[in-house]
Structure formats: C-alpha cells, structure tokens
Design an enzyme around this catalytic site. Sequence first.
Site, PDB file in Angstrom:
ATOM      1  N   LYS A 165       6.954   4.278   0.390  1.00 50.48           N
ATOM      2  CA  LYS A 165       7.716   4.630  -0.684  1.00 50.48           C
ATOM      3  C   LYS A 165       8.608   5.868  -0.623  1.00 50.48           C
ATOM      4  O   LYS A 165       9.790   5.554  -1.050  1.00 50.48           O
ATOM      5  CB  LYS A 165       6.607   5.082  -1.989  1.00 50.48           C
ATOM      6  CG  LYS A 165       5.890   3.525  -2.319  1.00 50.48           C
ATOM      7  CD  LYS A 165       4.571   3.916  -3.349  1.00 50.48           C
ATOM      8  CE  LYS A 165       3.853   2.721  -3.519  1.00 50.48           C
ATOM      9  NZ  LYS A 165       2.562   2.967  -4.500  1.00 50.48           N
ATOM     10  N   ASP A 183       0.940   4.073   2.417  1.00 51.40           N
ATOM     11  CA  ASP A 183       1.415   3.554   1.362  1.00 51.40           C
ATOM     12  C   ASP A 183       2.350   4.212   0.547  1.00 51.40           C
ATOM     13  O   ASP A 183       3.541   3.849   0.370  1.00 51.40           O
ATOM     14  CB  ASP A 183       0.184   2.970   0.269  1.00 51.40           C
ATOM     15  CG  ASP A 183       1.112   2.504  -1.174  1.00 51.40           C
ATOM     16  OD1 ASP A 183       1.360   1.332  -1.087  1.00 51.40           O
ATOM     17  OD2 ASP A 183       1.119   3.216  -2.032  1.00 51.40           O
ATOM     18  N   THR A 232      -2.449 -10.761  -7.320  1.00 44.07           N
ATOM     19  CA  THR A 232      -2.240 -10.048  -8.508  1.00 44.07           C
ATOM     20  C   THR A 232      -0.950  -9.782  -9.131  1.00 44.07           C
ATOM     21  O   THR A 232      -0.488 -10.187 -10.420  1.00 44.07           O
ATOM     22  CB  THR A 232      -2.842  -8.723  -8.380  1.00 44.07           C
ATOM     23  OG1 THR A 232      -4.350  -8.605  -7.744  1.00 44.07           O
ATOM     24  CG2 THR A 232      -2.664  -7.548  -9.371  1.00 44.07           C
ATOM     25  N   VAL A 233       0.282  -9.697  -8.499  1.00 50.46           N
ATOM     26  CA  VAL A 233       1.455  -9.349  -8.945  1.00 50.46           C
ATOM     27  C   VAL A 233       2.353 -10.650  -9.137  1.00 50.46           C
ATOM     28  O   VAL A 233       2.785 -10.716 -10.283  1.00 50.46           O
ATOM     29  CB  VAL A 233       2.518  -8.439  -7.839  1.00 50.46           C
ATOM     30  CG1 VAL A 233       3.814  -8.376  -8.453  1.00 50.46           C
ATOM     31  CG2 VAL A 233       1.844  -7.132  -7.713  1.00 50.46           C
ATOM     32  N   GLU A 257      -8.580  -1.351  -1.828  1.00 55.02           N
ATOM     33  CA  GLU A 257      -8.860  -2.437  -1.087  1.00 55.02           C
ATOM     34  C   GLU A 257     -10.219  -2.354  -0.253  1.00 55.02           C
ATOM     35  O   GLU A 257     -10.922  -1.264  -0.148  1.00 55.02           O
ATOM     36  CB  GLU A 257      -7.652  -2.660   0.008  1.00 55.02           C
ATOM     37  CG  GLU A 257      -6.426  -2.818  -0.811  1.00 55.02           C
ATOM     38  CD  GLU A 257      -6.393  -3.937  -1.743  1.00 55.02           C
ATOM     39  OE1 GLU A 257      -6.845  -5.071  -1.437  1.00 55.02           O
ATOM     40  OE2 GLU A 257      -5.362  -4.066  -2.776  1.00 55.02           O
ATOM     41  N   VAL A 276       8.323   0.304  -5.237  1.00 51.01           N
ATOM     42  CA  VAL A 276       8.170   1.639  -5.491  1.00 51.01           C
ATOM     43  C   VAL A 276       7.762   1.926  -6.808  1.00 51.01           C
ATOM     44  O   VAL A 276       8.685   2.004  -7.965  1.00 51.01           O
ATOM     45  CB  VAL A 276       9.291   2.640  -5.005  1.00 51.01           C
ATOM     46  CG1 VAL A 276       8.980   4.168  -5.259  1.00 51.01           C
ATOM     47  CG2 VAL A 276       9.712   2.379  -3.474  1.00 51.01           C
ATOM     48  N   LYS A 283       6.688  -3.179  -0.136  1.00 48.62           N
ATOM     49  CA  LYS A 283       7.120  -2.095   0.315  1.00 48.62           C
ATOM     50  C   LYS A 283       7.152  -1.715   1.536  1.00 48.62           C
ATOM     51  O   LYS A 283       8.162  -1.151   2.264  1.00 48.62           O
ATOM     52  CB  LYS A 283       6.400  -0.870  -0.439  1.00 48.62           C
ATOM     53  CG  LYS A 283       4.959  -0.688  -0.160  1.00 48.62           C
ATOM     54  CD  LYS A 283       4.123   0.098  -0.971  1.00 48.62           C
ATOM     55  CE  LYS A 283       3.848  -0.489  -2.290  1.00 48.62           C
ATOM     56  NZ  LYS A 283       2.812  -1.482  -2.123  1.00 48.62           N
ATOM     57  N   GLY A 301      -0.805  -2.102 -10.537  1.00 48.91           N
ATOM     58  CA  GLY A 301      -1.521  -2.955 -11.166  1.00 48.91           C
ATOM     59  C   GLY A 301      -0.652  -4.269 -11.803  1.00 48.91           C
ATOM     60  O   GLY A 301       0.607  -4.119 -11.391  1.00 48.91           O
ATOM     61  N   GLY A 352       5.478   0.899  -8.861  1.00 49.87           N
ATOM     62  CA  GLY A 352       4.996  -0.448  -9.878  1.00 49.87           C
ATOM     63  C   GLY A 352       5.943  -0.346 -11.086  1.00 49.87           C
ATOM     64  O   GLY A 352       6.933  -0.656 -10.803  1.00 49.87           O
TER      65      GLY A 352
END
Length: 399
Positions: free
Chosen positions: A202, A198, A10-11, A187, A129, A102, A300, A131
């Site tokens: 961060k 998660d 995705t990224v 997920e 951290v 991260k 995203g 997005g």
Amino acid sequence: MKIGIIGLGTVGEGVLKVLSTERSNIFEKSTADIEVKYACDLNINREFSFDFDRSVLIDDYKVIINDPEIDVVVELIGGETIAKNIIIEAFRAKKNVVTANKALVAKHGVELFRIAKENQVSFLFEAAVGGGIPIITPLMESLVANTITEIRGIMNGTSNYILTKMKIDKLSFNEALSNASAKGYAETDPSYDIDGIDAGHKINILASLAYGGSIKFKDMQLSGIREINTIDIFAANQLNCTIKLIAHSKLLSESSVQISVEPTLVPNLEILSKVDDVYNAIETIGSYTGETLFYGKGAGMDPTASAVVADIVKITTGTHIKSDYFFNSTKVFNAVDINTIKGSYYIRVSSDFDIEKSPFKIYNEIDNYYIILANDISRNDINEYIKNSQEKLILKMMK
C-alpha cells in the site's frame, strides 16, 4: 454499461451485492447505469446472503473477456499470476479494468499500465489501498495542486487489531493473533499482515503515485510485529506512547525516497496513536494543504466493495482523470537504506548485555531486559553496539 466480475470471494460478493441492490440508487446519484452481465467464480452453486439474478453466474472467465458487450472487467481473484494474465487479456480485448489487487499493482503496475495505455483503456484500483477509505482519488485529483512530500499511516487492520488487543486487553502476541483469527481478521497464514508485506504494498502504491515515479517493491525495507511482546507494550505506555505498525515514505530528492514499514512508538498526542482495532488512518503532507488525514475501515466486504464500485462509476461516467498515473513514467526512485538514517530509537536487550561497554544508559529494567532510549543514531550503529546481546529489539520512535 455492462460489466463482468471475476472472483466472488469476500470483495467480489460484496461488489455483486452492491450493484444488485443499489443499482437504481447509484443511477440517481451519478447517472451511471451499471449492469452486471456476468459474475464468474469456480463455485457458482453456493449460497449468497442476498437475492440477485443467478443467471449471471458463470465459471469461465473467458466468456467475459470475449463478450464485446462487456465494457469493464472487475478482477477480484487476488494473487499475482492468474490475475495478472486475466487483466492483460482484458486490456488486449479493449476492456477497462478495476481491481483491488494491491500486490499486483505494487509489483507489476509499470507493466500493466503500459499495456493499458497501448490499448487505450483505463485501469483503476482505489480499493487496493485503504479499503473503503478514499485515498487514491483524493491524492491524484483533490490534492493535484500539491507536491506531496510525506505519507505515513496505519495501513493494515489485522496488525492494528493485534496491537490494540495487546495494549488494551494485555494479551500476548500469540493470544491476540488467535483472537484475530477467530474473528476472521487474520488469514490462515497471517504473514502478509503481521510481517508488514500488505502495508508495504500500500505505501509503495501511494508513494509512487504521490512522487511521480515508480519505487521497486523489492528495494523496500519491511518489518512486522512478531517480535513485539507485553514488555514493549508496557514500556511504550510508560513513555506515553503506543506501538503501531507504521508505513512511511518521504521524498528526499528528485531521485531518492525513504520508504519502510516498521513497528513504531507513536506519542499519545499524535492522532495515529488513537487509531485502534481494524481501522486504518493515512496522513499526507502537501505543499499547500499541510497535513491531511484519511480515516476509516481499511478492509472488509462492504467498505472495499464500496471503493470498487466507485471506480466502476468513474469509468461509466468518464469522470476520472485520464492519466496513466505514475506508471507512464520511466522515472524510478532510489529507496535509501533506512538503517543508515539517524533518528530516535527504543531498544530492548536481554540483561546479559554489557551496558558498561556501550554508550547507552538504561532507561528502565523490566524482568530480564534493559530498556534503552537512544537519540541521533542510526540503526546500523545500534546493531553494532548490541550485536553480542542474546536478545534484542530496535523500534523507531516517532517525533
């Protein structure tokens, strides 16, 4: 500057899209001329949502590591094993690295920055951290005159979306989680999001950066939102509060910090109570600025890709602060046991609880549960009092 992207999930796909479609625009704004020489993925024959020169696609990352023309390696495969090895290989090949990983930074940052320093290369991770929210750069550059004493916020969009749906649409936890999965926010295994892991990665990174020493991830105390039910959402609303998964750290002394992730009742007068859906918000408290709020989409493709590209531009133009952040420090902070800290708490116990033999008073009774509010008490003491209750939940109340 020629770069190689490793990982087109995705990224990674988002970064390739930005650099393919915005190259001239980025150059006009920053004088950074960035050429994607390679984009590596195991599946290079798949379709993409944008046009680009497909000759850059390769399936062997070592081509990137071994090419002397590559200045920056962009690691976007995630995980903590192969990704770590790739980054170390890149450092030893004298290449700068940008990542959004991260977990890797939180758990292995000390080692990675030591190797980067030995090889005189840069290691940037703004996208790790928040997005698309700029937070690491402001923390280390714009707020450099401040002593940051406290950081708190909503740092996981999936859990925030679930809690928002539970409050606004009156869904159960499982219904809200299914909704999040259907929208692609969760997920297949949502544990990292809903169990606070998660967000823990961060807040670990931010606190370590802010306080100038590392905090061992294994010493942190993380709680998630699995046990939150509709009764708690209703009770919080009666208290003019909203339940949010809050990541929080506080500098206690030169050698100790308070750091945790836990569901918290946030008063509706607080800005954080109004951060809904998949949005994130991070507050810092500085010695000169006071409270500063950073708000935006925390995940995203496009927001995270934006942060990755910003780091690439910094390296290309040489505009980032040439420091090793906190990872060059031998200082390690002790994370105090949050269960020993006195505070205000919301307690839900099943109605089999013998309230007469406890120091508590019932605030409300809902279905088969007692709702109790307790002040100036530690979680350890609460647990001792309610240990015989068949069902129990303790939530921190933000004051």
